[in-house]
Design a protein around this motif. Sequence first.
Motif, PDB file in Angstrom:
ATOM      1  N   ALA A 211       0.829  -1.208   0.000  1.00 30.30           N
ATOM      2  CA  ALA A 211       0.000   0.000   0.000  1.00 30.30           C
ATOM      3  C   ALA A 211       0.865   1.260   0.000  1.00 30.30           C
ATOM      4  O   ALA A 211       0.586   2.226  -0.739  1.00 30.30           O
ATOM      5  N   MET A 212       1.916   1.262   0.791  1.00 28.82           N
ATOM      6  CA  MET A 212       2.800   2.428   0.814  1.00 28.82           C
ATOM      7  C   MET A 212       3.603   2.549  -0.478  1.00 28.82           C
ATOM      8  O   MET A 212       3.950   3.659  -0.895  1.00 28.82           O
ATOM      9  N   PRO A 219      -2.974   7.284  -4.246  1.00 32.92           N
ATOM     10  CA  PRO A 219      -3.050   7.627  -2.824  1.00 32.92           C
ATOM     11  C   PRO A 219      -4.356   7.219  -2.153  1.00 32.92           C
ATOM     12  O   PRO A 219      -4.366   6.911  -0.965  1.00 32.92           O
ATOM     13  N   ALA A 220      -5.463   7.190  -2.901  1.00 28.19           N
ATOM     14  CA  ALA A 220      -6.744   6.822  -2.293  1.00 28.19           C
ATOM     15  C   ALA A 220      -6.733   5.374  -1.823  1.00 28.19           C
ATOM     16  O   ALA A 220      -7.138   5.058  -0.697  1.00 28.19           O
ATOM     17  N   THR A 221      -6.262   4.474  -2.687  1.00 28.14           N
ATOM     18  CA  THR A 221      -6.168   3.070  -2.304  1.00 28.14           C
ATOM     19  C   THR A 221      -5.172   2.891  -1.168  1.00 28.14           C
ATOM     20  O   THR A 221      -5.425   2.157  -0.199  1.00 28.14           O
ATOM     21  N   ALA A 222      -4.028   3.553  -1.285  1.00 29.86           N
ATOM     22  CA  ALA A 222      -3.002   3.442  -0.240  1.00 29.86           C
ATOM     23  C   ALA A 222      -3.557   3.878   1.105  1.00 29.86           C
ATOM     24  O   ALA A 222      -3.382   3.190   2.122  1.00 29.86           O
ATOM     25  N   ARG A 223      -4.230   5.024   1.129  1.00 30.91           N
ATOM     26  CA  ARG A 223      -4.783   5.543   2.384  1.00 30.91           C
ATOM     27  C   ARG A 223      -5.765   4.544   3.011  1.00 30.91           C
ATOM     28  O   ARG A 223      -5.715   4.271   4.214  1.00 30.91           O
ATOM     29  N   ILE A 349       1.829   8.483   8.830  1.00 37.25           N
ATOM     30  CA  ILE A 349       1.414   9.597   9.692  1.00 37.25           C
ATOM     31  C   ILE A 349       1.711  10.928   9.008  1.00 37.25           C
ATOM     32  O   ILE A 349       0.878  11.840   8.977  1.00 37.25           O
ATOM     33  N   GLN A 350       2.917  11.044   8.459  1.00 33.90           N
ATOM     34  CA  GLN A 350       3.302  12.299   7.811  1.00 33.90           C
ATOM     35  C   GLN A 350       2.414  12.616   6.613  1.00 33.90           C
ATOM     36  O   GLN A 350       2.088  13.776   6.345  1.00 33.90           O
ATOM     37  N   ARG A 351       1.971  11.593   5.897  1.00 36.62           N
ATOM     38  CA  ARG A 351       1.093  11.792   4.745  1.00 36.62           C
ATOM     39  C   ARG A 351      -0.358  12.032   5.158  1.00 36.62           C
ATOM     40  O   ARG A 351      -1.193  12.364   4.320  1.00 36.62           O
ATOM     41  N   GLY A 352      -0.675  11.850   6.429  1.00 33.66           N
ATOM     42  CA  GLY A 352      -2.027  12.047   6.892  1.00 33.66           C
ATOM     43  C   GLY A 352      -2.925  10.854   6.705  1.00 33.66           C
ATOM     44  O   GLY A 352      -4.156  10.954   6.815  1.00 33.66           O
TER      45      GLY A 352
END
Length: 481
Positions: A211-212, A219-223, A349-352
């Motif tokens: 995912a990362m 980004p949507a899937t990763a989040r 965490i840094q990416r929100g």
Amino acid sequence: MKSSYKKLALLFPLALSLGACESDFDKINTNPNNSEVAQPNLLLTQIIRSNVTRSWDVAANMDGGLLIVQHWAKIQYTNEDRYSFRPAAIQALWDGFYAGGLQDANVVINQGKAANNASYQGVGLVMRSWQFSLLTDMFGDIPYSQALQADKFVSPAYDAQQDVYKGLLADLKTASDLLASKQGSIQGDILYNGDTEKWRRFANSLRLRLAMRIADADPATARAVVAEVLGADNVFRSNSDNARLVFLDATFPNDNPVYETYKTRDDHRVSETLVTRLKAVNDPRLAVYADRPVAGGDYKGVPNGLLAADATALGLEKTSLPGIAFRRETSPAVLMTYAEVLFFKAEAIQRGFVTGVAATEYNAAITASMNQHGITDGAAITTYLAQADVAYNPASYKTSIGNQKWIALFGQGLEAWSEWRRLDAPTLTVARRPVTAAGGKIPVRFLYPTQEQSINQASYSAAVARQGADLLTTKLWWDKF
């Protein structure tokens, strides 16, 4: 892959012709004392040993990822250190995963289903997903949805990398659910000794990794995946969860492939890049990652990409071997670590993607890496973390995490290469004498095996048209920057 579909395609008409000649051929040639079907426990042992070895062996690791990311360098026969990878080695790597490990993992999955053993199914899915992830991160688009089905697809199509990742994330979620049921025991497990909970943590840690990996591309899937996985907190929780294979003895195939290689060859040294960077921050892991030269003196790395004569002139006894901790017959081969999970937490965490304190997870990741390698002096680690060149910088988080993850992933050539491509840190200088095949740049993928162009030409051509030219410099889908 060529071996899997070409071999089976050739054997199929041969079997038909034999059947026409002798209707009792199978009965006559069956040994009643031998099993016709591989036993899942024995096959699982083989899958783990052979494929972990393959990922840690010369083509993928020692002459592949470790050279590209400048953890190691070559002091003899320097072609690969100048990005001239041997086609036969790449072909063998491709064939080995497809015709060996992936096929065997499918057998374990299917036999687990037949025996109503959810645990075996889960372990088979984890191992198959891990192998597919290595392949797609080495080459890009690969045969996936039609792979391992030679009875249906003699020339399987290549799936786009984003579709491969979608499938792998789904399979690892299924594996986690199967393992959570704890239905059935796991025999022949030389990775976790039948511990279903540790296998489940490995499955979810791999989900986090994948995912990362796609965080910049999707980004949507990763989040969504990261929030689910970290929210459940069923990932590695300490170094005791690390996925690593400890080899048994000095007898092939039970020995570490690095040790096996050094029994007959002496081609590799640690990279000058690694030694220089670790010295600059007084990193205590240098004493683990490298040996002092046999001739005496301080640690001395070899520059990457020298011509053979220039490299040899540096002297075998005047340069640093990779540390003995990585060269013993029983040295472990690592698939994934707790430190890697903590680095991913910091970045998430840094990416929100999730809440928390990124710097706390970052410091914990470095500490876990130190502990993994036997460095447990808390005061020394605290001093290391306080250095300006080490301290976490949220404004440049990819650089902070990339630099330290590069150090922590020493020995794990393929994973270090993938994370260097994704995070674009640390800054590496191209090999001093690169061959023209890399266009004066550091490779970001391997070329497809040459036999794919003849055995599976239509599928190969479609993949190249979609992904980009079959070059060492063509970026993968998830490598956005």
